[in-house]
Design an enzyme around this catalytic site. Structure first.
Site, PDB file in Angstrom:
ATOM      1  CB  CYS A  54      -0.941   0.022   1.201  1.00 25.11           C
ATOM      2  SG  CYS A  54      -0.048   0.047   2.781  1.00 25.11           S
ATOM      3  CB  CYS A 131      -2.974  -0.567   8.927  1.00 23.61           C
ATOM      4  SG  CYS A 131      -3.442   0.242   7.376  1.00 23.61           S
TER       5      CYS A 131
END
Length: 322
Positions: A54, A131
Site C-alpha cells: 500500500c 496496517c
C-alpha cells in the site's frame, strides 16, 4: 457542538470509534531524540518499516532502559492512511512498560483487538488489516536493532496468513488435531483467511507462496496416507473383525477412490462385509449420486475399486454393488 471527526458516512461504519478517535487524536505520535535518551538515562532506538502492498510506512521510537530492557517510552511517525496512524499509535502504547522481549510477542491481532469497541466486532474492515501487520513488523525491526540481530531472527516459522500472523505449522497442526475438512473451518479455528483473504487461494490482491486450499488438500492427503499405512501394517485383513475390516476399507476408499468419484459428482457407501463360502471377503457397496445407475459401476469403476482394495488390503476382497 458536534464532535469533529475526519470520518463520516456509512462507509466508515466498519471502523470502531476507538480507531476513529485515534485517527484524529493519536496519543503517541511524535519523535524521541538523543536528548530525551540522555535525560532519562536510556538508549534511543529508531526503526522504520514500509508496506509494499500500500505504500504506507511507519517509524518507531523507543527509549529503552538497558539495565532492565524495559521500554520506558515509545512514539511513532506514520506515513500513510488514518488506519495506519491508529494502528501505529495503539502499537506504540502497547510497547510502553514491556521489556523488548515482551514487545516482540505483540502481534497484529493484539493491535487490532486493542482498537475494538467490543470484543466481538473487528476494529477495521478486512482490507485494512495490513496496517496492524505493519505495526507488528516495525516492532521486530526495533527489537532487532536493539539486540543487534536481523528481524528475521524473531520469525521462526513460515507465516501463511500475514493478517492474523498464522504459521504453516500451526495450520497443519490444527487441521490434524481437529480433523478439519474445509477452509472455513481453518478460519474458525485460527483466523487465517478471515481478513484480506489473499492466503485463501491464488488470485487475491497479494501473491502468496502458500494458500489455505493447497495446505488443506496436502495435509488431508497426508493424513489419508498415514491412516492407510497404519491399516496396512496392522493385523492381516482377513483375520480382522468385520468392524475393523470396514474401517480399513473406508480409510482406503477415502484416500484412493472417493476423490475420483467426487470429481464426477458421485460417491459410494459400504453396506456390509461377509465371508463367502469360497473364502472370499464379499464387500457390498451402494453407488450414490452420479455413480448411481452409471454403466461403468459394474465394469471399469468396479474393477478399479476392487483392484485398489485387493492390492492394499487383501487379494481375497470381492466387491459387489447392490
Amino acid at each position: 457542538m458536534a464532535k469533529n471527526n475526519l470520518i463520516s458516512g456509512s462507509i466508515w461504519d466498519e471502523y470502531s470509534q476507538k480507531v476513529q478517535d485515534l485517527m484524529n487524536n493519536p496519543r503517541h505520535m511524535g519523535e524521541l531524540t538523543e536528548e530525551d535518551a540522555k535525560a532519562t538515562n536510556t538508549k534511543l532506538i529508531v526503526a522504520d518499516f514500509g508496506a509494499e502492498s500500500c505504500g504506507d510506512a511507519v517509524r518507531l521510537y523507543w527509549l529503552v532502559d538497558e539495565a532492565t530492557n524495559i521500554i520506558k517510552d515509545a512514539k511513532f511517525k506514520s506515513f500513510g492512511c488514518g488506519t495506519a496512524i491508529a494502528s501505529s499509535d495503539t502499537m506504540a502504547g502497547l510497547c510502553i512498560g514491556k521489556t523488548v522481549d515482551e514487545a516482540v510477542k505483540i502481534t497484529n491481532i493484539d493491535v487490532e483487538f486493542a482498537m475494538r469497541d467490543n470484543p466481538e466486532t473487528p476494529a477495521v474492515p478486512p482490507q485494512k488489516m495490513h496496517c496492524s501487520v505493519m505495526a507488528y513488523d516495525v516492532i521486530k525491526a526495533a527489537a532487532a536493532q536493539y539486540k543487534g540481530v536481523n528481524p528475521e531472527d524473531f520469525e521462526e516459522e513460515i507465516i501463511v496468513c500475514e493478517c492474523a500472523r498464522v504459521s504453516l505449522k500451526t495450520i497443519k497442526e490444527v487441521i490434524r488435531l481437529n480433523d478439519l475438512k474445509s477452509v472455513e473451518q481453518i478460519t474458525q479455528y485460527t483466523k487465517a483467511g478471515a481478513f484480506c483473504k489473499s492466503c485463501v487461494r491464488a488470485g487475491g490482491h497479494e501473491k502468496r507462496e502458500y494458500y489455505l486450499v493447497d495446505i488443506l488438500a496436502e495435509t488431508r492427503a497426508q493424513m489419508d496416507k498415514e491412516r492407510l499405512a497404519k491399516a496396512t501394517l496392522s493385523d492381516n485383513f482377513d483375520d480382522l473383525t468385520v468392524v475393523k475390516q470396514i474401517k480399513a476399507v473406508e480409510e482406503l476408499l477415502d484416500a484412493e477412490i472417493r476423490p475420483m468419484l467426487h470429481m464426477d459428482g458421485g460417491d459410494l457407501e459400504v453396506i456390509d462385509i461377509q465371508k463367502g463360502n469360497d473364502g472370499m471377503c464379499d464387500l457390498y457397496i451402494r453407488y450414490l449420486g452420479a455413480c448411481s445407475g452409471c454403466s461403468s459401476g459394474s465394469t471399469g469403476t468396479l474393477y478399479a475399486i476392487e483392484n485398489v482394495l485387493q492390492e492394499n488390503l487383501s487379494p481375497n476382497i470381492r466387491v459387489i454393488p447392490v
